[in-house]
Design a protein around this motif. Structure first.
Motif, short mmCIF file in Angstrom:
data_model
loop_
_atom_site.label_atom_id
_atom_site.label_comp_id
_atom_site.label_asym_id
_atom_site.label_seq_id
_atom_site.Cartn_x
_atom_site.Cartn_y
_atom_site.Cartn_z
N MET A 19 49.90 53.34 68.07
CA MET A 19 49.30 52.15 67.55
C MET A 19 47.83 52.45 67.34
N THR A 20 47.31 52.07 66.17
CA THR A 20 45.89 52.22 65.86
C THR A 20 45.34 50.87 65.42
N ALA A 21 44.25 50.45 66.04
CA ALA A 21 43.59 49.20 65.64
C ALA A 21 42.91 49.42 64.30
N GLY A 22 42.88 48.41 63.49
CA GLY A 22 42.21 48.49 62.19
C GLY A 22 40.70 48.35 62.34
N GLY A 23 40.11 47.55 61.48
CA GLY A 23 38.66 47.39 61.48
C GLY A 23 38.12 46.46 62.54
N SER A 24 39.02 45.79 63.28
CA SER A 24 38.61 44.88 64.35
C SER A 24 39.31 45.25 65.65
N PRO A 25 38.70 44.97 66.78
CA PRO A 25 39.37 45.24 68.06
C PRO A 25 40.62 44.37 68.22
N ILE A 26 41.56 44.83 69.03
CA ILE A 26 42.76 44.05 69.34
C ILE A 26 42.89 43.95 70.86
N SER A 27 43.64 42.94 71.31
CA SER A 27 43.82 42.76 72.75
C SER A 27 45.25 43.07 73.20
N SER A 28 46.19 43.16 72.24
CA SER A 28 47.56 43.51 72.59
C SER A 28 48.29 43.99 71.34
N TRP A 29 49.43 44.65 71.55
CA TRP A 29 50.21 45.14 70.42
C TRP A 29 51.71 45.14 70.75
N THR A 30 52.50 45.07 69.70
CA THR A 30 53.96 45.12 69.80
C THR A 30 54.48 45.96 68.64
N VAL A 31 55.46 46.80 68.94
CA VAL A 31 56.13 47.60 67.92
C VAL A 31 57.62 47.28 68.01
N ARG A 32 58.23 46.97 66.86
CA ARG A 32 59.66 46.64 66.82
C ARG A 32 60.38 47.57 65.84
N TRP A 33 61.62 47.89 66.17
CA TRP A 33 62.47 48.64 65.26
C TRP A 33 63.93 48.40 65.62
N GLN A 34 64.80 48.86 64.74
CA GLN A 34 66.23 48.73 64.96
C GLN A 34 66.86 50.11 64.84
N PHE A 35 67.65 50.47 65.83
CA PHE A 35 68.41 51.72 65.76
C PHE A 35 69.65 51.48 64.92
N GLY A 36 69.91 52.35 63.97
CA GLY A 36 71.05 52.17 63.08
C GLY A 36 72.27 53.00 63.43
N ASP A 37 72.13 53.89 64.41
CA ASP A 37 73.22 54.83 64.68
C ASP A 37 73.66 54.83 66.14
N GLY A 38 73.45 53.74 66.85
CA GLY A 38 73.90 53.64 68.24
C GLY A 38 73.02 54.32 69.27
N GLN A 39 71.79 54.68 68.91
CA GLN A 39 70.90 55.32 69.87
C GLN A 39 70.57 54.35 71.01
N ASN B 47 74.11 59.28 69.18
CA ASN B 47 75.54 59.47 69.00
C ASN B 47 75.80 60.09 67.64
N GLY B 48 75.53 61.38 67.51
CA GLY B 48 75.74 62.04 66.22
C GLY B 48 74.56 61.84 65.29
N ALA B 49 74.70 60.96 64.30
CA ALA B 49 73.64 60.71 63.33
C ALA B 49 72.41 60.15 64.06
N ASN B 50 71.26 60.37 63.47
CA ASN B 50 70.02 59.92 64.10
C ASN B 50 69.00 59.60 63.02
N SER B 51 69.29 58.58 62.21
CA SER B 51 68.38 58.23 61.12
C SER B 51 67.07 57.66 61.67
N VAL B 52 66.01 57.83 60.92
CA VAL B 52 64.68 57.39 61.33
C VAL B 52 64.56 55.89 61.09
N PRO B 53 64.20 55.11 62.12
CA PRO B 53 64.05 53.66 61.93
C PRO B 53 62.73 53.31 61.27
N THR B 54 62.65 52.13 60.72
CA THR B 54 61.41 51.58 60.16
C THR B 54 60.73 50.77 61.25
N LEU B 55 59.46 51.05 61.50
CA LEU B 55 58.70 50.35 62.54
C LEU B 55 57.95 49.16 61.97
#
Length: 77
Positions: A1-21, A64-72
């Motif tokens: 995680m990288t803050a942009g032009g302003s400071p931040i106080s918290s962050w969250t990253v979300r993604w979905q596994f598509g191959d049962g990881q 579980n076999g395939a391991n596609s890259v998720p979108t964050l």
């Protein structure tokens, strides 16, 4: 995680596994899962970032076999 032009106080990253990881261990983030949905949130020592500053988190998992890259989706506040 990288803050942009302003400071931040918290962050969250979300993604979905598509191959049962699954996540077995994580560091520098609190990880929660609901089915294939994964949410990583900052821990007490890396949520506040100055403008342009960055932090990292990591995890170990199983695939579980395939391991596609998720979108964050990153959200800072």
């Amino acid at each position: 995680m990288t803050a942009g032009g302003s400071p931040i106080s918290s962050w969250t990253v979300r993604w979905q596994f598509g191959d049962g990881q699954t996540i077995t261990q994580s560091w520098s983030a609190t990880i929660s899962t609901s089915g294939s949905q994964v949410t990583a949130t900052n821990v007490s020592y890396n949520g506040a970032l100055g403008a342009g500053a960055s932090t990292q988190f990591g995890f170990l998992g199983n695939a579980n076999g395939a391991n596609s890259v998720p979108t964050l989706t990153c959200v800072a506040s």
